[in-house]
Design a protein around this motif. Structure first.
Motif, mmCIF file in Angstrom:
data_model
loop_
_atom_site.group_PDB
_atom_site.id
_atom_site.type_symbol
_atom_site.label_atom_id
_atom_site.label_comp_id
_atom_site.label_asym_id
_atom_site.label_seq_id
_atom_site.Cartn_x
_atom_site.Cartn_y
_atom_site.Cartn_z
ATOM 1 N N SER A 31 -24.409 -1.116 -13.625
ATOM 2 C CA SER A 31 -23.063 -1.534 -14.031
ATOM 3 C C SER A 31 -22.018 -0.538 -13.561
ATOM 4 O O SER A 31 -20.922 -0.927 -13.141
ATOM 5 C CB SER A 31 -22.985 -1.700 -15.551
ATOM 6 O OG SER A 31 -23.766 -2.789 -15.967
ATOM 7 N N ALA A 32 -22.343 0.745 -13.611
ATOM 8 C CA ALA A 32 -21.407 1.776 -13.141
ATOM 9 C C ALA A 32 -21.164 1.634 -11.642
ATOM 10 O O ALA A 32 -20.030 1.794 -11.180
ATOM 11 C CB ALA A 32 -21.932 3.167 -13.482
ATOM 12 N N PHE A 33 -22.207 1.345 -10.871
ATOM 13 C CA PHE A 33 -22.008 1.086 -9.438
ATOM 14 C C PHE A 33 -21.126 -0.140 -9.251
ATOM 15 O O PHE A 33 -20.202 -0.132 -8.437
ATOM 16 C CB PHE A 33 -23.348 0.875 -8.722
ATOM 17 C CG PHE A 33 -23.979 2.137 -8.218
ATOM 18 C CD1 PHE A 33 -23.469 2.784 -7.100
ATOM 19 C CD2 PHE A 33 -25.076 2.676 -8.855
ATOM 20 C CE1 PHE A 33 -24.054 3.954 -6.627
ATOM 21 C CE2 PHE A 33 -25.674 3.844 -8.388
ATOM 22 C CZ PHE A 33 -25.156 4.480 -7.266
ATOM 23 N N ALA A 34 -21.390 -1.211 -10.011
ATOM 24 C CA ALA A 34 -20.607 -2.446 -9.888
ATOM 25 C C ALA A 34 -19.143 -2.219 -10.238
ATOM 26 O O ALA A 34 -18.252 -2.845 -9.652
ATOM 27 C CB ALA A 34 -21.205 -3.541 -10.772
ATOM 28 N N LEU A 35 -18.883 -1.321 -11.186
ATOM 29 C CA LEU A 35 -17.522 -1.070 -11.653
ATOM 30 C C LEU A 35 -16.860 0.141 -11.001
ATOM 31 O O LEU A 35 -15.703 0.430 -11.262
ATOM 32 C CB LEU A 35 -17.524 -0.891 -13.175
ATOM 33 C CG LEU A 35 -18.006 -2.106 -13.967
ATOM 34 C CD1 LEU A 35 -18.169 -1.745 -15.438
ATOM 35 C CD2 LEU A 35 -17.050 -3.266 -13.780
#
Length: 133
Positions: free
Chosen positions: A48-52
């Motif tokens: 999720s951190a990569f996506a965001l």
């Protein structure tokens, strides 16, 4: 000291990690400073951190033995879906664990898939990403 580069994206209503839960109740709580209790939850929160574009979280949750000095996600792929294929150990009672996953993305308009078998260790009592196996 690790440096973060890239302004995070706006927070979504539904968590990008694929659980279907609201972001704030899922990975958002870890991104705000909590500690994921299992290796799988840490892996999902890192996806999720990569996506965001949350570079600070990625660096914070990287094991000190393999953490890069800086991380620049500018111009990288846009992550679109996550599949967790298998986990081995990594529970609240373990000190190491692995997670096999597929991260789907688009890069330059073209679809792609990253499959990785990631290794996680506890450091200072908290789960940290180490490296791919």
């Amino acid at each position: 000291m690790a440096r973060a580069r890239r302004k995070p994206e706006p927070r979504p209503a539904v968590c990008p990690c694929g659980t279907g839960q609201p972001y704030d109740e899922c990975c958002g709580r870890w991104h705000r400073g909590g500690e994921a209790p299992t290796a799988e939850q840490l892996m999902r929160s890192r996806y999720s951190a990569f996506a965001l574009g949350d570079v600070a979280y990625l660096l914070r949750t990287w094991h000190s033995s393999t953490r890069p000095g800086e991380l620049d996600l500018t111009g990288g792929p846009r992550y679109t879906a996550l599949e967790v294929l298998a986990t081995d150990r990594g529970t609240m009672f373990d000190t190491e664990g692995t997670v096999l996953f597929r991260a789907h993305y688009r890069d330059g308009g073209r679809p792609g898939v990253l499959e990785e078998h990631s290794r996680f260790l506890r450091e200072g009592g908290h789960w940290r990403y180490v490296d791919p196996l």
